[in-house]
Every structure is written in C-alpha cells, then in structure tokens.
Design an enzyme around this catalytic site. Structure first.
Site, mmCIF file in Angstrom:
data_model
loop_
_atom_site.group_PDB
_atom_site.id
_atom_site.type_symbol
_atom_site.label_atom_id
_atom_site.label_comp_id
_atom_site.label_asym_id
_atom_site.label_seq_id
_atom_site.Cartn_x
_atom_site.Cartn_y
_atom_site.Cartn_z
ATOM 1 N N ILE A 16 -4.692 -14.268 3.244
ATOM 2 C CA ILE A 16 -4.991 -13.034 4.157
ATOM 3 C C ILE A 16 -6.399 -12.754 3.817
ATOM 4 O O ILE A 16 -7.088 -11.948 4.556
ATOM 5 C CB ILE A 16 -4.159 -11.694 3.748
ATOM 6 C CG1 ILE A 16 -2.743 -12.400 3.176
ATOM 7 C CG2 ILE A 16 -4.075 -11.016 5.009
ATOM 8 C CD1 ILE A 16 -1.880 -11.033 2.564
ATOM 9 N N GLY A 17 -6.905 -12.765 2.730
ATOM 10 C CA GLY A 17 -8.215 -12.238 2.481
ATOM 11 C C GLY A 17 -8.725 -12.562 0.951
ATOM 12 O O GLY A 17 -7.937 -13.279 0.340
ATOM 13 N N GLY A 19 -11.202 -10.994 -2.108
ATOM 14 C CA GLY A 19 -12.427 -10.172 -2.795
ATOM 15 C C GLY A 19 -13.343 -10.867 -3.968
ATOM 16 O O GLY A 19 -13.117 -11.958 -3.945
ATOM 17 N N GLY A 20 -13.888 -9.962 -4.782
ATOM 18 C CA GLY A 20 -14.641 -10.529 -5.867
ATOM 19 C C GLY A 20 -13.715 -11.222 -6.939
ATOM 20 O O GLY A 20 -14.036 -12.000 -7.409
ATOM 21 N N MET A 21 -12.467 -10.777 -7.402
ATOM 22 C CA MET A 21 -11.837 -11.320 -8.419
ATOM 23 C C MET A 21 -10.679 -12.211 -7.849
ATOM 24 O O MET A 21 -10.261 -13.011 -8.760
ATOM 25 C CB MET A 21 -11.109 -10.077 -9.155
ATOM 26 C CG MET A 21 -12.009 -9.202 -9.823
ATOM 27 S SD MET A 21 -10.706 -8.233 -10.784
ATOM 28 C CE MET A 21 -10.207 -6.979 -9.559
ATOM 29 N N ALA A 22 -10.202 -12.068 -6.761
ATOM 30 C CA ALA A 22 -9.062 -12.771 -6.433
ATOM 31 C C ALA A 22 -8.953 -13.182 -4.707
ATOM 32 O O ALA A 22 -9.870 -12.625 -4.223
ATOM 33 C CB ALA A 22 -7.826 -11.787 -6.725
ATOM 34 N N VAL A 24 -6.153 -13.422 -1.758
ATOM 35 C CA VAL A 24 -4.770 -12.693 -1.378
ATOM 36 C C VAL A 24 -4.126 -13.500 -0.403
ATOM 37 O O VAL A 24 -4.527 -14.082 0.650
ATOM 38 C CB VAL A 24 -4.793 -11.150 -0.861
ATOM 39 C CG1 VAL A 24 -3.684 -10.687 -0.357
ATOM 40 C CG2 VAL A 24 -5.768 -10.274 -2.046
ATOM 41 N N LYS A 39 -1.553 -11.983 -4.985
ATOM 42 C CA LYS A 39 -2.975 -11.805 -5.588
ATOM 43 C C LYS A 39 -3.433 -12.866 -6.505
ATOM 44 O O LYS A 39 -2.722 -12.781 -7.573
ATOM 45 C CB LYS A 39 -3.399 -10.460 -5.904
ATOM 46 C CG LYS A 39 -4.710 -10.359 -6.081
ATOM 47 C CD LYS A 39 -5.277 -8.702 -6.014
ATOM 48 C CE LYS A 39 -6.605 -8.609 -5.682
ATOM 49 N NZ LYS A 39 -6.864 -7.296 -5.583
ATOM 50 N N ASP A 133 -11.871 1.679 -8.646
ATOM 51 C CA ASP A 133 -12.491 0.579 -7.700
ATOM 52 C C ASP A 133 -11.996 1.384 -6.199
ATOM 53 O O ASP A 133 -11.775 0.339 -5.694
ATOM 54 C CB ASP A 133 -11.920 -0.695 -7.935
ATOM 55 C CG ASP A 133 -12.967 -1.635 -7.079
ATOM 56 O OD1 ASP A 133 -14.137 -1.562 -6.544
ATOM 57 O OD2 ASP A 133 -12.286 -3.033 -6.770
HETATM 58 P P1 ATP Z 1 -11.754 -6.416 -4.694
HETATM 59 O O1 ATP Z 1 -11.545 -7.746 -5.339
HETATM 60 O O2 ATP Z 1 -12.868 -5.507 -5.251
HETATM 61 O O3 ATP Z 1 -10.508 -5.591 -4.758
HETATM 62 P P2 ATP Z 1 -11.114 -6.548 -1.822
HETATM 63 O O4 ATP Z 1 -10.382 -5.139 -1.884
HETATM 64 O O5 ATP Z 1 -12.041 -6.777 -0.864
HETATM 65 O O6 ATP Z 1 -12.309 -6.492 -3.123
HETATM 66 P P3 ATP Z 1 -8.640 -8.143 -2.481
HETATM 67 O O7 ATP Z 1 -8.152 -6.977 -3.195
HETATM 68 O O8 ATP Z 1 -8.797 -9.319 -2.988
HETATM 69 O O9 ATP Z 1 -10.368 -7.609 -2.262
HETATM 70 O O10 ATP Z 1 -8.111 -8.002 -0.939
HETATM 71 C C1 ATP Z 1 -8.620 -8.782 0.049
HETATM 72 C C2 ATP Z 1 -7.828 -8.457 1.378
HETATM 73 O O11 ATP Z 1 -6.534 -8.754 1.374
HETATM 74 C C3 ATP Z 1 -8.040 -7.184 1.747
HETATM 75 O O12 ATP Z 1 -9.120 -6.613 2.349
HETATM 76 C C4 ATP Z 1 -6.690 -6.775 2.668
HETATM 77 O O13 ATP Z 1 -7.154 -7.101 3.822
HETATM 78 C C5 ATP Z 1 -5.890 -7.884 2.107
HETATM 79 N N1 ATP Z 1 -4.694 -7.427 1.134
HETATM 80 C C6 ATP Z 1 -4.842 -6.911 0.017
HETATM 81 N N2 ATP Z 1 -3.691 -6.430 -0.618
HETATM 82 C C7 ATP Z 1 -2.785 -6.867 0.588
HETATM 83 C C8 ATP Z 1 -1.274 -6.317 0.497
HETATM 84 N N3 ATP Z 1 -0.794 -5.703 -0.374
HETATM 85 N N4 ATP Z 1 -0.787 -6.556 1.581
HETATM 86 C C9 ATP Z 1 -1.460 -7.072 2.831
HETATM 87 N N5 ATP Z 1 -2.636 -7.328 2.703
HETATM 88 C C10 ATP Z 1 -3.442 -7.228 1.670
HETATM 89 MG MG MG Z 2 -9.057 -4.989 -3.210
#
Ligand code: ATP
Ligand code: MG
Length: 645
Positions: A16-17, A19-22, A24, A39, A133
C-alpha cells in the site's frame, strides 16, 4: 514479499505504501478472516539492535492505546529478520493525499478533523505516549470522514542520527518542532507544534515552512515566523489563526499546555469564529499544583473535625466506637457517657455489620468483634487487640510497594467479624517496596534513560535542560546518586545538557554546506548569509571560507556567514591552484605550503601576507596522489588532498 505468510497467519496481499522506516502492506488475517495492514521495518534498521528494541517497545506501548481516532495495533512480531506490526486496515486516504487533491479544506471540515486528531492525542498523552511524528501522512481519513491517527510513539525509536542518515525520514522535517529540529528533548508539546502545522496545512493548503533542503526547512522552524494563515486564505477566522499560531509558538512555554485546551478552543471557534478567546499567556502549571494541597487540607480538616472525640488521629470514628465496648466495665466514665457509647456502638454495628453481629459481640465473653487492622503497625494492632482480649499472629512479611514498611497489609478474619478470643487474628505485614540500586545515568544519551531505568525497575521522572560543556542530549545530573538504594518504581529526575554556552568555533572550510548546517543546528549556531563563488579548489557546495575564524570563542546563537563554492572552475588556472582562506584580522602572517608526494616532503611556497590577501592562491603541480599541508605562522592550518591527472 507478496504471498508470504507472516506468523503463520498474515498473508501479504499487496503493497500500500512506504515511508522512511517501513513498508506497508495490505494482508489477510487467516485466523480472523479479515484484512489488516502490516507494517514491515525496513531492512537497514534491523541491524541496529537498540533501534529494534525501542521499535518493539514503543509499538507495544502504542498497542495499549484504544481510541476511536487511533489506528488499532493488533500484533507485533518478528520472523526471519522481518520485523512487523499488524494493525487495523483503514479504507480511505491520508490527509496529505486529501490536501494534495483538494487544496485548502473548508473551515468547518478542517476544524472537525483537527478536533478528532486532538482527541486521539489527548488520549495518548493521558497514557504518557507522545506521538513524535504528527504529520498529514500519518492521519488517515475514512470514507465517512472519521479520522484515524497512525504510528504512535514509533518515531521515538528513530534516533537523531537515523534522521540525518535516511533521506525519507527527514520528510517529516516540515512538521518538526524547533526542539525536534535541534535534536533536543521532545515531549507532548512537540505533538502540539506538529498539530499546529497540520492545521495550518489543512486550512491554507500549504506548509508554513518550505525550503530547498530538509536543513533549510529545519532552520526556518528555528528562525522564521510563519505567515498568518488568514493572510493566505481570507476565509480563516481570527480564532483559528490564534489557535494555530499558539500551537506553533517556537517557545514551548507559550504553546497550549494540553490537548484538552486545544479541543475546547477549537469547539469555541465553531461558536465564536471571530472571537478573541484564545489566551495569549500560558496557564501556569505551578498554580494547578497549588490547588491540590489546598484540597487535601480541606479533607484533613474535615476528617479531624468528624473524629474530634477519638484520641489517636489515625483511628476512624467507627473503629473508636467499636473499641469502646469492652472498656465499659473498667473505666471510671459516668454512666451517661457509657450508655451513649454503647448506643453509638450498636448503631454503628447495625449499620456496618448487622444486628446479630453487634449484639453477639456485645454480650459474648468468649468472642469479640475484630477491628480494622490494615495500615496499623504491629504494635498498634497488638495494643488494639489486647484491649479486646484478642491475640495477634504475624503469619507473613512480604514486599509491597503500596503499603509502607512495617504496616499491616491484610488481616484474617476481616474487620467487624466476630472471632473467638482463643483464635489469634492473623496478619501479613509489609516489608516496604523492593529495594533497588540506582544506576548511573550521567554521560548517557537522554534517549537511553528510560531503557536503563526500566532495567532497574525504576521510572523516568522530570527532565530539565541546561547549558553545559557536555554535548546536547547527554545527562549531566540525576536526582538520586548512582548506587543509592531506593524503592522499586521510584521516579528519578535528571538534567540533560543543551550543549555549552560558549565554545570554540569549528573549522567548516572544505565541508559540505548541508552537513555544516546540520552541525550548526546541533550546536545552536545560526546560519547567516551564504554567498556562492566559483572556486578552483573546492567542489560544488563546499565551504570556501567562514567569517568567524576557527578557534575563536563564540556564544550559542552566534550568526556565521559562509562563502560556498558554486562549482569547480576548471577552465582556467592550469596547473591547479590552491585557494587558501586566511584567518581574519591579522596584519601579517607567514604562510607555508608543504607538498608530500611519495613520502617526500617539499616546501613549495612560503610568503608573508595579511588577511586582506585571503583567499591566497598558490599554483601547485605534482603527480598522482599528493597531500598539501598549509601552515600559518608555523601551525598546521589545513591539509588538502589532490589527485593529479
Ligand atoms: P513515516 O515512515 O514517517 O511514518 P509515512 O507515514 O509516509 O512515513 P508509513 O507510515 O510507512 O509512511 O505509511 C505509508 C502509507 O501506507 C501511508 O501513507 C498510507 O497510505 C498507508 N497506510 C499506513 N498505515 C495504514 C493502515 N493502517 N491502513 C491502510 N493504509 C495504511
Ligand atoms: Mg506513517
């Protein structure tokens, strides 16, 4: 990863996506037959044992939160070097995506979202979890416009060094509080600042501070004032302007002191959008503390008033009446008093234990009503039982952190039960809390304090910051000296360093300006004017000179100007030329350049100059790898490596 089953249970379906650490993924829980979001920690963090430990601990802490506006965490696991968190799958989009799509959001809609985020934070803060964050990417908006905040407390696992090393994490810098940007201590107030930025973003459609690089943005959080939201979007009413700017105050003391205050002001803004109700000065914490003792005093007065007749202050009125019973025949009290006491005793017995119990205890010689012994000392209890003709037996002594040492924790039989005088009343006495030795915290980074204290069964107390010769973030004092024995669970306060007030100006010449800027933030120095010049010696974005001579003593918050290379000018000046920045304010100095090639040292230049000659240009030649050492008045000032083609 797709198709993999984690924990024998979560089948990864799609990404789905990330970020910096992980990263998803959407996954299916085979056990409960529902979709979940998984995650997975990025592999570069797995090596870092400290990080993984914190990640695990923080995510477990976040898992304890349960609130309609917080994404639920179901599970935390590890399998073949894959570290993962299983959470509620949210169907919807992030607030970031929504703003990107729609631009500035409507005032009422945005206020509603802000209140939901605030309630999530209020709940977390009440449970001592700081998000750290808060940003629009971590806020999910469901199809019904309800809000779910994700990633609670997890950011804490990222140390400041990871933030500078990984490009992605630094994305959060737009939402960083000044104290976060500086790599200093962060708490609930940092969440409040970041929430301010999110509200700003929702209502104006843009971020208050933007810049070329993460460092430029961080600097703006520290130094610049944001444009008033209503100057960008005139539909924003005064109260929201005030609320946002109060959240975003650079001084933590001027921000709101709790989420509930923000919620209350946000609600008020629905009613009085243009009202002037946002308090400018912070409600002083001290005064809330004063209220408590006053309340306590009132209670104490109340109790002593009610129990005036009873001699020992710790004896409650009902106990006093019960103990009156056997005293009756021996004491020289007048009959009236005795009758009153007996009546009082009966009334109480009726109220507390029932008619039968009261009467039996009164008439029977062989039995007595057991008084309340909990919280009395062994001696007090023995004395009290003696008067009733009962005996005491201490059956157990156990450690207990709630009941002070020497006091009774439990009794058998319970108070107000009749007991044969031949049966001893059994009690368990507290040995006080388990004693532990306070560990040394001095010299440790503040990020490790909670882990260290936890290991010893102690708790983190209050934290203060002050300037000192220790680097920023290092513990310099602790409230209880290391090695002291204290009760388990004792709170240890500590003071961390903000870095020195005065220190020697570092030499930044030859370093990348971005690295320099990061270092300036950490040292609490201010980046002044940066001018770009082409250089024959320095690579693009490298500092050619700085206006404060290295080695000079400077204060925190000193402003330093830099001349930075706009690129190597290779067209002219063949052979290569050494461009030597000279120290400032000197009328005369001896400059010597030594060339070291294949372990042979040779003086290639010697001359007397004044600061006005800076930068001094010295043509040099050589073959292969050559080192040049530049001496000023006989002291090595700089070493330059050069590879001749
Ligand atoms: P960071 O690593 O600083 O948190 P981020 O928030 O952009 O950065 P992630 O937390 O890894 O990155 O999340 C990435 C993407 O995954 C989010 O932008 C969102 O679209 C999706 N996502 C995260 N958590 C969920 C969830 N519980 N249900 C559905 N989609 C999610
Ligand atoms: Mg996030």
């Amino acid at each position: 990863m797709i198709g993999k089953v984690l924990g024998n249970r979560y089948e990864i379906i799609e990404k789905i996506g990330g970020g910096g650490m992980a990263l998803v993924y959407k996954a299916k829980c085979r056990l409960l037959n529902r979709f979940v979001a998984v995650k997975i920690l990025r592999s570069e963090f797995i090596e870092d044992e400290e990080f993984v430990k914190k990640f695990k601990r923080e995510s477990q802490a976040a898992a304890s939160l349960s609130h309609p506006n917080i994404v639920g965490i179901y599970d935390v696991g590890m399998e073949d070097d894959i570290y993962y968190i299983v959470m509620e799958y949210i169907k919807g989009q992030t607030l970031k995506e929504l703003i990107k799509q729609k631009g500035a959001l409507g005032v009422d809609f945005a206020t509603n979202i802000a209140i939901q985020i605030s309630s999530a934070l209020e709940h977390a803060h009440r449970n001592h979890i700081v998000h750290r964050d808060i940003k629009s990417h971590n806020i999910m908006i469901k199809e019904d416009n309800s809000v779910k905040v994700t990633d609670f407390g997890i950011a804490r696992a990222v140390s400041s060094s990871t933030i500078t090393n990984t490009g992605n994490v630094i994305g959060s810098v737009h939402y960083f509080s000044p104290e976060q940007a500086r790599g200093g201590y962060t708490d609930e107030k940092s969440d409040i600042y970041s929430l301010g930025i999110v509200m700003y973003e929702m209502l104006t459609g843009r971020l208050p501070f933007e810049g070329e690089s993460p460092i430029a943005v961080a600097l703006k959080h520290l130094q610049d004032e944001a444009i008033k939201p209503s100057a960008i979007n005139p539909r924003i009413p005064k109260s929201l302007d005030d609320i946002i700017l109060k959240c975003m105050d650079k001084d933590v003391n001027n921000r709101y002191s709790s989420m509930s205050e923000i919620i209350s002001d946000l609600r008020q803004s629905f009613v009085m959008p243009n009202g002037d109700f946002v308090k400018k000065t912070r409600f002083n914490d001290e005064s809330t503390r004063v209220i408590k003792p006053i309340k306590l005093d009132e209670n104490i007065e109340d109790i002593s008033f009610r129990s005036k007749a009873a001699a020992p202050p710790e004896t409650r009125t009902d106990d006093a009446a019960v103990t009156e019973l056997p005293e009756k025949p021996s004491k020289k009290r007048n009959t009236k008093m005795t009758v009153l006491a007996v009546l009082g005793g009966l009334i109480l017995a009726l109220a507390v234990g029932g008619i039968v119990l009261g009467l039996v205890s009164f008439f029977s010689v062989k039995e007595a009503v057991v008084p309340e012994l909990v919280n009395l000392t062994e001696e007090q209890a023995r004395h009290k039982l003696d008067e009733l003709g009962l005996e005491l037996e201490v059956t157990d002594r156990v450690t207990n952190s709630e009941v002070p040492e020497g006091l009774i924790i439990m009794q058998d039989p319970k108070p107000n039960q009749k007991n044969k005088v031949t049966n001893p009343v059994k009690v368990t006495i507290s040995e006080g809390a388990l004693k532990v030795k306070v560990p040394n915290l001095i010299g440790e980074s503040y990020e490790k304090v909670d882990l260290i204290l936890e290991k010893y069964g102690l708790e983190e107390g209050e934290l203060e910051q002050e300037t000192s010769d220790y680097p920023n973030g290092i513990v310099i004092r602790q409230s209880v000296e290391a090695g002291t024995e204290v009760d388990e669970g004792t709170k240890i306060d500590y003071v961390i360093s903000m870095g020195p007030q005065r220190f020697l100006m570092p030499n930044y010449v030859g370093q990348n300006i971005d690295d320099v800027s990061m270092d300036l933030i950490a040292k609490d120095l201010i980046r002044g004017e940066v001018t770009y010049e082409s250089s024959s010696v320095y690579e693009k974005n490298t500092v050619i000179s700085q206006n404060i001579t290295p080695g000079t003593e400077v204060n925190r918050k000193s402003v330093i100007d830099f001349v930075v290379s706009s690129g190597k000018d290779t067209s002219k000046k063949v052979p290569p030329v050494l461009s030597i920045p000279l120290p400032k304010d000197r009328d005369s100095m001896r400059v010597t350049v030594q060339k070291i090639q294949n372990s042979v040292i040779e003086t290639v230049y010697e001359g007397t100059h004044s600061s006005a000659d800076s930068p001094l240009e010295v043509p040099v030649s050589g073959q292969g790898k050559v080192t040049f050492e530049i001496y000023i008045d006989g002291v090595l000032n700089e070493t330059v490596e050069h590879e001749f083609k």
